[in-house]
Design an enzyme around this catalytic site. Structure first.
Site, PDB file in Angstrom:
ATOM      1  N   CYS A  69      -6.590  -3.628   1.954  1.00 21.88           N
ATOM      2  CA  CYS A  69      -5.250  -3.411   1.375  1.00 21.88           C
ATOM      3  C   CYS A  69      -4.126  -4.052   2.192  1.00 21.88           C
ATOM      4  O   CYS A  69      -3.235  -4.720   1.635  1.00 21.88           O
ATOM      5  CB  CYS A  69      -4.993  -1.914   1.232  1.00 21.88           C
ATOM      6  SG  CYS A  69      -5.627  -0.917   2.604  1.00 21.88           S
ATOM      7  N   HIS A  98       1.887   0.913   1.772  1.00 23.43           N
ATOM      8  CA  HIS A  98       1.825   0.412   3.145  1.00 23.43           C
ATOM      9  C   HIS A  98       3.038  -0.482   3.405  1.00 23.43           C
ATOM     10  O   HIS A  98       3.417  -1.291   2.554  1.00 23.43           O
ATOM     11  CB  HIS A  98       0.577  -0.461   3.354  1.00 23.43           C
ATOM     12  CG  HIS A  98      -0.724   0.286   3.346  1.00 23.43           C
ATOM     13  ND1 HIS A  98      -0.829   1.650   3.278  1.00 23.43           N
ATOM     14  CD2 HIS A  98      -1.996  -0.191   3.431  1.00 23.43           C
ATOM     15  CE1 HIS A  98      -2.123   1.986   3.309  1.00 23.43           C
ATOM     16  NE2 HIS A  98      -2.845   0.889   3.390  1.00 23.43           N
TER      17      HIS A  98
HETATM   18  O1  L14 Z   1     -10.808  -1.344   2.488  1.00 22.20           O
HETATM   19  O2  L14 Z   1      -6.607   3.390   5.162  1.00 22.20           O
HETATM   20  O3  L14 Z   1     -11.355  -1.813   4.494  1.00 22.20           O
HETATM   21  O4  L14 Z   1      -8.269   4.246   6.234  1.00 22.20           O
HETATM   22  C1  L14 Z   1     -10.722   0.960   5.134  1.00 22.20           C
HETATM   23  C2  L14 Z   1      -9.784   1.938   5.782  1.00 22.20           C
HETATM   24  C3  L14 Z   1      -9.054   0.601   3.277  1.00 22.20           C
HETATM   25  C4  L14 Z   1      -8.093   1.537   3.958  1.00 22.20           C
HETATM   26  C5  L14 Z   1     -10.797  -1.091   3.692  1.00 22.20           C
HETATM   27  C6  L14 Z   1      -7.803   3.415   5.485  1.00 22.20           C
HETATM   28  C7  L14 Z   1     -10.067   0.100   4.173  1.00 22.20           C
HETATM   29  C8  L14 Z   1      -8.680   2.381   4.941  1.00 22.20           C
END
Ligand code: L14
Length: 257
Positions: A49, A162
């Site tokens: 993301c 974010h």
């Molecule tokens: O898609 O906010 O790699 O803890 C893994 C951790 C998405 C967000 C990914 C989080 C993420 C995530």
């Protein structure tokens, strides 16, 4: 498995980090590298993301001015870590005002009225896996194997959206006016940059929207050819679901399904 996917022709758009850096798997942000869907072998990876929203803002600048370095700090919403992390923020905030103790279930530390500089797991180089995703995935998506990305990813007490403070160093000089012009014409980007009227993107405004919002565009003071900006997007929409749906739409558009 043939080039069109599994035997029945199904294609998987995977939102995990499992296949993203696999050389046989395209990693796609439709505003940046749509053509990469064409060489899929059954799986297309949906990027992280924080990386998605950053490359949507940086790629149009990179095409014209050649970005060499990126320094980014993220302010990531709890929803990225799932429903239990949303509950952690809710319950802990309530407990705080009731003078009670709440033990976080999903997040690695207390999130109410706090900032946690820790997303995903720590690696041998002392960066987190989330930070290294921003390094590696940016290079792969933008086809820019030499870009250096130094990230610090932090969790903030925000439910959705974010935010990122991004500073870039470009090979060719760039003015804030040029950057604003480039970004106003960039696909999937909305420039909201009128600080004298308190206008800049914020997660609370951006939640529920599909675009990437950019503001606070200014000349950086640390680099010769430097530019700083503030980039916000809905992590569950453009950071995940919207991007995946756009990839599926590309497959249809290119006649690949
Ligand atoms: O898609 O906010 O790699 O803890 C893994 C951790 C998405 C967000 C990914 C989080 C993420 C995530």
């Amino acid at each position: 498995m043939g080039s069109s996917g599994c035997r029945k022709g199904a294609v998987v758009i995977d939102n995990s980090s499992a296949f993203r850096m696999d050389d046989d798997v395209p990693l796609v942000v439709p505003e940046v590298n749509p053509e990469d869907v064409k060489w899929h072998k059954g799986i297309i990876a949906n990027p992280n993301c924080s990386t998605i929203q950053m490359v949507v803002a940086l790629y149009p600048i990179h095409k014209e001015k050649n970005i060499k370095k990126v320094i980014v700090s993220t302010y990531q919403a709890v929803s990225g870590a799932g429903a239990t992390a949303i509950k952690d923020l809710e319950e802990e905030t309530r407990a705080y005002f009731e003078g009670k103790y709440y033990y976080p279930e999903a997040l690695p530390n207390h999130i109410a009225f706090n900032v946690i500089p820790h997303i995903d797991v720590f690696l041998d180089n002392d960066f987190t896996k989330e930070e290294m995703k921003m390094f590696n995935e940016t290079r792969k998506i933008m086809h820019a194997p030499d870009i250096r990305v130094s990230a610090t990813c932090a969790r903030v007490p925000v439910f959705y959206g974010h935010s990122e403070a991004v500073t870039i160093e470009t090979e060719d000089p760039i003015t804030p006016e040029e950057a604003r012009e480039i970004l106003k014409n960039a696909p999937g980007v909305i420039v909201e940059d009128d600080p004298s009227n308190n206008v800049y993107p914020m997660p609370i405004e951006v939640a529920g929207k599909d675009e990437v919002f950019v503001g606070r565009i200014r000349k950086d003071l640390a680099f010769e050819n430097g530019l700083s900006m503030w980039v916000v997007a809905d992590n569950l929409r453009k950071g995940a679901a919207t991007n995946a749906v756009q990839i599926a739409e590309l497959l249809v558009e290119y006649g690949l399904v």
